[in-house]
Design an enzyme around this catalytic site. Structure first.
Site, PDB file in Angstrom:
ATOM      1  N   ASP A  10       9.178  -3.482  -0.917  1.00  0.00           N
ATOM      2  CA  ASP A  10       8.520  -4.260  -1.974  1.00  0.00           C
ATOM      3  C   ASP A  10       8.982  -3.769  -3.357  1.00  0.00           C
ATOM      4  OD1 ASP A  10       7.279  -1.765  -1.691  1.00  0.00           O
ATOM      5  OD2 ASP A  10       5.290  -2.517  -2.219  1.00  0.00           O
ATOM      6  N   ASP A  15      11.536   1.858  -4.271  1.00  0.00           N
ATOM      7  CA  ASP A  15      12.220   1.025  -3.272  1.00  0.00           C
ATOM      8  C   ASP A  15      13.653   0.734  -3.715  1.00  0.00           C
ATOM      9  OD1 ASP A  15       9.707  -0.351  -1.573  1.00  0.00           O
ATOM     10  OD2 ASP A  15       9.249   0.035  -3.672  1.00  0.00           O
ATOM     11  N   ASN A  39       4.107  -3.814  -4.454  1.00  0.00           N
ATOM     12  CA  ASN A  39       4.227  -3.368  -5.836  1.00  0.00           C
ATOM     13  C   ASN A  39       4.120  -4.528  -6.812  1.00  0.00           C
ATOM     14  OD1 ASN A  39       4.521  -0.601  -5.287  1.00  0.00           O
ATOM     15  ND2 ASN A  39       6.698  -0.854  -4.857  1.00  0.00           N
ATOM     16  N   THR A 121       8.966   0.526   3.603  1.00  0.00           N
ATOM     17  CA  THR A 121       8.556   1.323   2.440  1.00  0.00           C
ATOM     18  C   THR A 121       7.546   0.570   1.583  1.00  0.00           C
ATOM     19  OG1 THR A 121      10.435   0.528   1.108  1.00  0.00           O
ATOM     20  CG2 THR A 121      10.766   2.541   2.403  1.00  0.00           C
ATOM     21  N   PHE A 160      -1.137   3.883  -1.305  1.00  0.00           N
ATOM     22  CA  PHE A 160      -1.149   2.449  -1.597  1.00  0.00           C
ATOM     23  C   PHE A 160      -0.634   1.588  -0.453  1.00  0.00           C
ATOM     24  CE2 PHE A 160       0.982  -1.376  -3.254  1.00  0.00           C
ATOM     25  CZ  PHE A 160      -0.108  -2.014  -3.829  1.00  0.00           C
ATOM     26  N   ASN A 161       0.498   1.928   0.158  1.00  0.00           N
ATOM     27  CA  ASN A 161       1.088   1.052   1.177  1.00  0.00           C
ATOM     28  C   ASN A 161       0.139   0.816   2.348  1.00  0.00           C
ATOM     29  OD1 ASN A 161       3.464   0.852  -0.286  1.00  0.00           O
ATOM     30  ND2 ASN A 161       4.547   2.390   0.923  1.00  0.00           N
ATOM     31  N   HIS A 233       9.234   8.192  -3.647  1.00  0.00           N
ATOM     32  CA  HIS A 233       8.661   8.160  -2.307  1.00  0.00           C
ATOM     33  C   HIS A 233       9.593   7.521  -1.272  1.00  0.00           C
ATOM     34  CE1 HIS A 233       4.768   8.956  -4.293  1.00  0.00           C
ATOM     35  NE2 HIS A 233       5.046   7.950  -5.095  1.00  0.00           N
ATOM     36  N   ASP A 234      10.007   6.287  -1.568  1.00  0.00           N
ATOM     37  CA  ASP A 234      10.677   5.472  -0.558  1.00  0.00           C
ATOM     38  C   ASP A 234      12.071   5.978  -0.220  1.00  0.00           C
ATOM     39  OD1 ASP A 234       8.381   4.005  -0.712  1.00  0.00           O
ATOM     40  OD2 ASP A 234       9.242   2.413  -1.934  1.00  0.00           O
TER      41      ASP A 234
END
Length: 304
Positions: A10, A15, A39, A121, A160-161, A233-234
């Protein structure tokens, strides 16, 4: 032989960097990208994926649109982190390429199979729909960015995900597919600080764009956490496929909280096994942060 992967994402700053890392890494072959709400809205995340591919000169990689909203919840986007476009910061030209005709679930059903690793992700809506609608289709394994043992970023309890679509996450974690969970416990240990940003800025056009993305992405993390840079993160989930030794994992049971509003989306990890449920995920508990960030720099530099 490179490992074939599909990114379900996203975009989103982290990402976008994950896409670039995959494209720059000979250890993996990016078969395609499926997009999902998260996102930002689906229209914006899909547009961003196309823009990133064209930035890297890889408009040939197919992009398939996925779910516009969670399975049962209201749509929430992370514009407070990623901005109105979902990829605020430097302006990228409108892409020439367009998404493929089929939707994300159809694309995944066609391309997943033995040997193919799925790297989600974003929220897990597309993956849950795939597993429900095509029960005979399974990736080799799933390496996802999401969750945490004891941290949250959208709430004190949840990442969040997973929070965005906890029902979908439940379907995925209960599917029996081999899962590696790359959560906040490790992503928060790998911060892109000012020195690395300045090196990225001197690495050519792609590196300069990445540095500007990090500049924008840092604003939220500096204001919220007091950090001098953001985690990506991703990209760590992609790196876990490229170099699995970057992560220390433990095989544990993970359940998703769907009933409580206070703890909605919490990944309840049986870290020191006390329950009777069998392990269903390899949960990341340690990361070689400097080695990961060095890898990221090296691969971004190679894109020119």
């Amino acid at each position: 032989m490179p490992t074939p992967i599909i990114l379900d994402c996203d975009p989103g700053h982290d990402d976008a960097i994950a896409i670039l890392l995959a494209l720059a890494s000979p250890e993996v072959e990016l078969l395609g990208i499926t997009t999902v709400h998260g996102n930002q809205t689906l229209d914006k995340t899909t547009l961003n994926a196309l823009k990133v591919l064209e930035l890297a000169g890889r408009a040939d990689v197919p992009v398939a649109r996925g779910a516009e909203q969670p399975l049962v919840r209201e749509l929430t986007v992370a514009d407070h982190v990623h901005g109105e476009s979902g990829l605020d910061g430097p302006s990228l030209p409108e892409p020439i390429a367009r998404p493929v005709d089929g939707d994300a679930v159809s694309f995944l059903a066609e391309h997943l199979g033995p040997g193919v690793v799925l790297v989600p992700t974003g929220s897990l809506t597309n993956i849950a729909q795939l597993l429900t609608e095509h029960p005979g289709v399974r990736p080799e394994r799933i390496v996802l960015m999401g969750g945490a043992i004891g941290l949250g970023n959208i709430t004190p309890a949840a990442e969040f995900n997973i929070w965005a679509d906890p029902e979908a996450a439940t379907t995925v974690f209960e599917s029996g597919v081999d899962i590696t969970m790359v959560g906040l416990d490790v992503t928060h240990e790998a911060i892109v600080g000012p020195e690395r940003v300045e090196r990225l800025r001197r690495m050519g056009r792609v590196g300069e764009i990445v540095a500007e993305w990090v500049d924008f992405y840092s604003l939220y993390h500096r204001a919220t956490y007091g950090w001098d840079g953001p985690p990506v993160h991703d990209a760590l989930a992609v790196a876990a496929v490229i170099r699995p030794e970057l992560l220390e994992t433990v095989h544990r049971h993970v359940a998703i909280e769907t009933e409580s509003e206070l703890c909605r989306g919490r990944t309840v990890v049986d870290r020191y096994p006390r329950g009777e449920s069998s392990p269903n995920a390899h949960v990341a508990v340690g990361v070689a942060a400097a080695a990961f960030l060095d890898l990221l720099e090296e691969r971004i530099a190679s894109l020119g």
